[in-house]
Design an enzyme around this catalytic site. Structure first.
Site, short mmCIF file in Angstrom:
data_model
loop_
_atom_site.label_atom_id
_atom_site.label_comp_id
_atom_site.label_asym_id
_atom_site.label_seq_id
_atom_site.Cartn_x
_atom_site.Cartn_y
_atom_site.Cartn_z
N LYS A 280 -34.63 17.80 -15.19
CA LYS A 280 -34.16 16.40 -15.09
C LYS A 280 -34.90 15.54 -16.11
O LYS A 280 -36.04 15.83 -16.48
CB LYS A 280 -34.36 15.86 -13.67
CG LYS A 280 -35.81 15.64 -13.27
CD LYS A 280 -35.93 14.71 -12.06
CE LYS A 280 -37.39 14.30 -11.85
NZ LYS A 280 -37.61 13.09 -11.10
N LYS B 165 -39.94 10.67 -16.07
CA LYS B 165 -41.03 9.88 -16.65
C LYS B 165 -42.21 10.76 -16.98
O LYS B 165 -42.84 10.60 -18.01
CB LYS B 165 -41.52 8.84 -15.63
CG LYS B 165 -40.59 7.68 -15.46
CD LYS B 165 -41.16 6.74 -14.38
CE LYS B 165 -40.06 5.86 -13.86
NZ LYS B 165 -40.28 5.44 -12.49
N LYS C 133 -45.39 19.25 -9.17
CA LYS C 133 -46.36 18.33 -9.79
C LYS C 133 -47.78 18.85 -9.72
O LYS C 133 -48.58 18.61 -10.62
CB LYS C 133 -46.26 16.93 -9.15
CG LYS C 133 -44.95 16.25 -9.50
CD LYS C 133 -45.00 14.76 -9.29
CE LYS C 133 -43.70 14.14 -9.79
NZ LYS C 133 -43.66 12.70 -9.72
P1 ATP Z 1 -41.23 11.45 -12.19
O1 ATP Z 1 -40.27 12.44 -12.78
O2 ATP Z 1 -42.40 11.17 -13.04
O3 ATP Z 1 -41.55 11.74 -10.76
P2 ATP Z 1 -38.98 9.80 -12.10
O4 ATP Z 1 -38.54 9.79 -13.51
O5 ATP Z 1 -38.30 10.72 -11.12
O6 ATP Z 1 -40.50 10.06 -12.12
P3 ATP Z 1 -39.06 7.76 -10.03
O7 ATP Z 1 -39.63 6.41 -10.07
O8 ATP Z 1 -39.81 8.78 -9.25
O9 ATP Z 1 -38.90 8.31 -11.53
O10 ATP Z 1 -37.56 7.71 -9.54
C1 ATP Z 1 -36.82 6.55 -9.25
C2 ATP Z 1 -35.40 6.94 -8.87
O11 ATP Z 1 -34.71 7.51 -9.97
C3 ATP Z 1 -35.32 7.98 -7.75
O12 ATP Z 1 -34.29 7.62 -6.85
C4 ATP Z 1 -34.94 9.26 -8.45
O13 ATP Z 1 -34.22 10.13 -7.63
C5 ATP Z 1 -34.08 8.72 -9.58
N1 ATP Z 1 -34.10 9.63 -10.73
C6 ATP Z 1 -35.19 10.00 -11.42
N2 ATP Z 1 -34.88 10.83 -12.43
C7 ATP Z 1 -33.52 10.99 -12.38
C8 ATP Z 1 -32.58 11.72 -13.16
N3 ATP Z 1 -32.99 12.45 -14.20
N4 ATP Z 1 -31.28 11.66 -12.83
C9 ATP Z 1 -30.87 10.91 -11.78
N5 ATP Z 1 -31.70 10.19 -11.00
C10 ATP Z 1 -33.02 10.22 -11.28
#
Ligand code: ATP
Ligand code: LTN
Length: 334
Positions: A197, A200, A114
């Site tokens: 992955k 967001k 990040k």
């Molecule tokens: P960012 O990528 O901006 O950090 P994020 O999309 O990972 O955000 P979070 O709010 O940080 O969203 O994550 C919430 C939960 O969703 C966490 O437990 C994370 O491990 C899970 N998660 C996020 N993206 C994925 C994915 N692509 N596949 C499976 N689990 C995910």
């Protein structure tokens, strides 16, 4: 016997959670409320590790909470709250940061990823210490298991190390938490780039499916999802990462096994497969969207539920902090 405790968190950093969040984390949260003493928080203090517009943060915190309820969390069966409503998170975060080595924190890969994006000079100290605040979230509730996606495994390792270190130095205080990661859905990938992955902050709009997304758009995005060479619907992580991701999503939402799905689409190519998948996704998300909209239509009730959640969480958090303060040698205020 008391139910084992789970805790997890989600950042209010987007207008909707996405399919990766839902399948990788939130769906497990819903299941676990039946068997565990469950705490789930909207981690607004984590969100501000990168700049946030106040009005947007306020809005997105409510949307995130409404979506958790919309996905099936029941305020009578689990505790849903907003992290900043329980000030002990920040307090324990500070204490744990004094137990964390600088080198140890520097090894966290999410920070590296990040901070590179914004340029390391621009990254905040909060982004650097982010995993320590996450450790505080978890340890404050004497958590046994943490349901998360694969990307969070390293942060949980740090949490375990900090808990062990504290217990060793100051006497048994914290439960050592373990990860709760469901392998098949632990990493849903970006529809346009299966090497990353679904995220967001990192995915393009075409690469991500929001839980609140319009059905027409969902169909379009799945139709345009990157597939691989050939036309065979086959689960193959190395050679067919795009199709494999779609198979994972299909399997998780339909309950069908990968073998069943491979059989069903053996002779039909990618087109029919994607078309059916789109309907499965639309059907699975529709009830969540409807319930979320209903929750958002009554902000006062939503805020009341979050207030109740914070009150319940606060009881546990204050008890842990009383213990921590005493163990560390802080004078009690009289
Ligand atoms: P960012 O990528 O901006 O950090 P994020 O999309 O990972 O955000 P979070 O709010 O940080 O969203 O994550 C919430 C939960 O969703 C966490 O437990 C994370 O491990 C899970 N998660 C996020 N993206 C994925 C994915 N692509 N596949 C499976 N689990 C995910
Ligand atoms: N870092 C996590 C969100 C998060 C979390 C937590 C998850 C904050 N605190 C406590 C589990 C337990 C993320 O980025 N997904």
């Amino acid at each position: 016997m008391a139910r084992p405790r789970v805790l997890s968190g989600i950042q209010p950093t987007a207008d909707s959670i996405h399919l990766g969040n839902y399948l990788g984390a939130v769906r497990q949260w819903v299941t676990l409320q039946e068997t565990h003493d469950a705490f789930y928080c909207v981690v607004d203090l984590h969100a501000i590790t990168v700049p946030q517009d106040p009005a947007l943060l306020r809005r997105r915190s409510r949307v995130a909470a409404a979506q958790l309820f919309g996905a099936g969390l029941d305020p009578d069966r689990c505790t849903v709250f907003v992290q900043s409503h329980v000030p002990e998170h920040a307090e324990l975060g500070w204490i744990l940061s004094c137990l964390t080595g600088f080198g140890e924190a520097s090894r966290m890969t999410q920070f590296k990823d990040k901070s590179q994006k914004s340029g390391s000079d621009q990254a905040s100290v909060g982004l650097f210490t982010y995993p320590i605040l996450q450790a505080a979230d978890i340890l404050l509730y004497q958590t046994d298991q943490v349901p998360i996606g694969e990307d969070q495994r390293q942060h949980l390792e740090l949490t375990r190390d900090l808990a062990q270190r504290f217990n060793h130095r100051y006497g048994q205080t914290f439960v050592i938490p373990g990860p709760y990661i469901v392998k098949d859905v632990a990493k849903i990938t970006d529809l346009q780039d299966p090497s990353i992955k679904m995220s967001k902050s990192a995915s393009s709009p075409q690469g991500i499916i929001d839980v609140l997304e319009d059905p027409a758009l969902i169909r379009k995005k799945i139709a345009r999802a990157v597939t691989d060479l050939g036309s065979e619907v086959r689960f193959d992580e190395a050679d067919k990462p795009g199709v494999t991701n779609l198979l994972r999503i299909y399997g998780a939402l339909s309950g069908m096994s990968v073998t069943e799905l491979e059989g069903r689409y053996a002779n039909s190519g990618y087109g029919a497969f994607k078309k059916d998948l789109a309907e499965v996704v639309v059907d699975a998300l529709a009830p969540i969207r409807e319930r979320t909209e209903k929750m958002l239509a009554d902000e006062a009730e939503l805020d009341r539920l979050l207030g109740e959640g914070a009150a319940r969480a606060g009881v546990v958090a204050r008890e842990t902090m009383r213990l921590v303060r005493d163990r560390m040698g802080f004078l009690a205020a009289r």
